[in-house]
Scaffold this motif. Structure first.
Motif, PDB file in Angstrom:
ATOM      1  N   HIS A 237      20.786  -0.660 -46.925  1.00  0.00           N
ATOM      2  CA  HIS A 237      21.256  -1.979 -47.767  1.00  0.00           C
ATOM      3  C   HIS A 237      19.979  -2.691 -48.266  1.00  0.00           C
ATOM      4  CE1 HIS A 237      23.320  -5.900 -48.797  1.00  0.00           C
ATOM      5  NE2 HIS A 237      24.336  -5.217 -48.655  1.00  0.00           N
ATOM      6  N   PRO A 238      19.874  -3.263 -49.321  1.00  0.00           N
ATOM      7  CA  PRO A 238      18.567  -3.941 -49.810  1.00  0.00           C
ATOM      8  C   PRO A 238      18.211  -4.993 -49.062  1.00  0.00           C
ATOM      9  CG  PRO A 238      20.653  -4.398 -51.264  1.00  0.00           C
ATOM     10  CD  PRO A 238      20.841  -3.188 -50.377  1.00  0.00           C
ATOM     11  N   LEU A 239      19.313  -5.662 -48.311  1.00  0.00           N
ATOM     12  CA  LEU A 239      19.063  -6.700 -47.280  1.00  0.00           C
ATOM     13  C   LEU A 239      18.860  -6.632 -45.959  1.00  0.00           C
ATOM     14  CD1 LEU A 239      21.721  -9.355 -48.835  1.00  0.00           C
ATOM     15  CD2 LEU A 239      19.104  -9.240 -49.441  1.00  0.00           C
ATOM     16  N   PHE A 240      18.675  -5.075 -45.644  1.00  0.00           N
ATOM     17  CA  PHE A 240      18.325  -4.906 -44.175  1.00  0.00           C
ATOM     18  C   PHE A 240      16.733  -5.043 -43.954  1.00  0.00           C
ATOM     19  CE2 PHE A 240      16.982  -1.294 -41.400  1.00  0.00           C
ATOM     20  CZ  PHE A 240      17.571  -1.914 -40.186  1.00  0.00           C
ATOM     21  N   VAL A 241      16.710  -5.676 -42.830  1.00  0.00           N
ATOM     22  CA  VAL A 241      15.049  -6.132 -42.518  1.00  0.00           C
ATOM     23  C   VAL A 241      14.830  -5.500 -41.157  1.00  0.00           C
ATOM     24  CG1 VAL A 241      14.809  -7.988 -44.155  1.00  0.00           C
ATOM     25  CG2 VAL A 241      15.778  -8.403 -41.999  1.00  0.00           C
ATOM     26  N   GLY A 242      15.480  -4.727 -40.701  1.00  0.00           N
ATOM     27  CA  GLY A 242      15.017  -3.959 -39.235  1.00  0.00           C
ATOM     28  C   GLY A 242      16.139  -4.103 -38.209  1.00  0.00           C
ATOM     29  N   VAL A 243      15.574  -3.621 -36.992  1.00  0.00           N
ATOM     30  CA  VAL A 243      16.662  -3.599 -35.844  1.00  0.00           C
ATOM     31  C   VAL A 243      15.806  -4.339 -34.642  1.00  0.00           C
ATOM     32  CG1 VAL A 243      17.253  -2.107 -33.888  1.00  0.00           C
ATOM     33  CG2 VAL A 243      17.128  -1.274 -36.355  1.00  0.00           C
TER      34      VAL A 243
END
Length: 522
Positions: A237-243
């Motif tokens: 997803h383009p708004l995913f920024v990590g875990v």
């Protein structure tokens, strides 16, 4: 009239339990045989911890508490690590152990332990059969294990009581849904925020995925997931920024968190965090139970999470494009050139993800590779990635894969484990072979407990007590009747995975890796 063991087994079967995992002993035989007659399949594992880990993941996948059973004394104590794992992973589990005959409890000291005291700190409840109606007690235990936050319940069964008749008792009514919470204070803070960040944690069940995805689409703010809920929103997803948190490149993830002016937490549980950053940032939380503890005191709305999500107004709150790109770039890494005859663990994991089906289920063990898997293995659907995180119990990966394959017969399953964890769980290859489970096991062999090695050297200590000589895992797998190969390149490893996927057979791949890359990532 049914015996206590028969009532227990029948109640489990009526509640949707299909399997019981464990190691029998003389004192638990009445219960094991009652399971057979109730239509429950008892699967013999090579160690009690494996039994409880398999049961834990079955519970996580199905929502019905998994069941493990073992004898008293050493059988019960061997369960402890995996029961504790279930407790801190918030996974529904019923752990049945035998106990000394009730008539001899005051006199017999051989193998006598206070099992209720042993399990009390690592379970939601520890009970003994004979305390009221057995059917009612078992249903209470099943309901409690599944109730948020879910977790393990220990049931002690005296060997003489198991074969005695009982009336069964009355069924207790199940608890109702949690009350609806007030989202107004959270909505007000969300309206004022300029850079909100969504943080999704293990309290968000797979059924919540549509509502969470819809919220993110409306809010247009970036989101983080914790390892136990990877895939709840697709990680491409383009708004995913990590875990978050405690995985590889954790410093960069914490910088992303601190770039936000409000954290909107959905089912977030600090048990997954090995640092306390969550106590020093502004967090508002939607959850089914309160997670307040110590210095962590978010503004909370407690209730049915799906209902809370539906009530929450979410006007677009996008981050500045340049800032978003900087934070997304922070989770991208380039693998280093490995030593001759060895493989980059990051490159290997990326290549395995590229050839493994999008809907496939992956498990991993504990060690340096867990941190890399947690951060860089991309998950696209809920319930497709499993790791031990609250306790971080080494040995989890192979039992978890067995559960994943038993619960999803038609889906591909891969376990990525270190050589240390593989040594602990070699016995599970016997069960994989017996059941013909087409699990792909990828062993990352670096001849070391590399996570501890890295930690020691960062403290200025020489590596000591962390290196060992692993066996030829490929040859060992063949001894168990499982096809195997050694892969010394990424291309070879991916080719072997594709072969195993096509043939739908159990397959072990031993990959010698260059552990130096871990110093840059963990």
């Amino acid at each position: 009239m049914l015996t206590h063991a028969e009532v227990m087994a029948r109640t489990l079967a009526e509640s949707g339990v299909e399997y019981v995992f464990g190691l029998p002993g003389g004192e638990i035989l009445a219960f094991v045989d009652a399971c057979r007659r109730a239509g429950l399949r008892f699967l013999l594992t090579g160690h009690e911890a494996s039994a409880a880990w398999i049961a834990q993941v079955m519970g996580q996948i199905t929502g019905v508490p998994g069941v493990c059973a073992t004898t008293l004394g050493p059988g019960a104590t061997n369960l402890a690590i995996a029961v504790a794992n279930s407790y801190l992973d918030r996974a529904p589990l019923i752990a049945v152990t035998a106990q000394i005959p009730k008539a001899a409890l005051g006199t017999m000291t051989h193998q006598r332990l206070d099992l209720r005291a042993l399990f009390a700190p690592i379970t939601k409840r520890s009970v003994s059969i004979g305390e009221g109606g057995t059917a009612a007690l078992m249903r209470e235990c099943l309901d409690l294990a599944a109730k948020p936050r879910s977790g393990p319940v220990h049931v002690s069964l005296a060997s003489d009581l198991a074969a005695q008749e009982c009336c069964g008792g009355e069924t207790q009514p199940k608890a109702g849904d949690p009350p609806a919470g007030d989202v107004a204070p959270i909505a007000a803070r969300l309206v004022k925020a300029e850079r909100p960040l969504v943080l999704i944690g293990l309290g968000a069940s797979p059924s919540l995925a549509p509502g969470i995805r819809a919220l993110i689409d409306r809010l247009q703010s970036p989101f983080l997931v914790t390892p136990k809920v990877k895939g709840i929103v697709p990680e491409d997803h383009p708004l995913f920024v990590g875990v978050a948190s405690g995985m590889a490149i954790d410093k960069d993830i914490v910088e992303t968190i601190r770039a936000a002016d409000l954290i909107l937490a959905i089912g977030f549980d600090p048990v997954e965090c090995d640092r306390t950053w969550f106590a020093s940032v502004e967090i508002v939380s939607l959850d089914s139970v309160s997670m307040r503890e110590g210095d962590y005191h978010p503004v909370e709305a407690i209730g049915e999470i799906a209902s809370l999500l539906a009530q929450l107004p979410a006007h677009p709150k996008p981050w500045p494009p340049q800032l978003l790109e900087v934070r997304r770039a922070a989770i991208r890494r380039t693998s280093r050139e490995p030593a001759a005859g060895r493989v980059s663990p990051l490159r290997l994991i990326e290549e395995l993800r590229a050839v493994f089906p999008r809907e496939g289920l992956a498990t991993c063990d504990v060690g340096s590779h867990k941190l890399v898997m947690g951060q860089f293995w991309r998950s696209y659907e809920p319930g497709t990635f499993f790791m031990s995180n609250g306790l971080s119990g080494m040995g989890f990966g192979i039992p978890a894969a067995i559960a994943a394959q038993l619960a999803n017969r038609d889906k591909p399953v891969m376990a990525v484990v270190g050589d240390g964890g593989m040594l602990m769980m070699l016995h599970d290859l016997a069960l994989i072979r017996e059941l013909g489970l087409p699990i792909i096991v990828v062993v990352l062999s670096d001849r070391s407990l590399s996570l501890i090695r890295v930690s020691a050297e960062r403290r200025g200590l020489p590596p000591y007590g962390v290196d060992f000589c692993p066996p030829d895992f490929a040859a060992l797998a063949k001894g168990f009747g499982i096809a195997s190969a050694i892969a010394t390149t990424v291309q070879d490893a991916s080719g072997q995975v594709q072969r195993a996927l096509e043939d739908r057979i159990p397959f072990l791949i031993d990959v010698p890796i260059d552990h130096r890359e871990y110093y840059e990532l963990v």
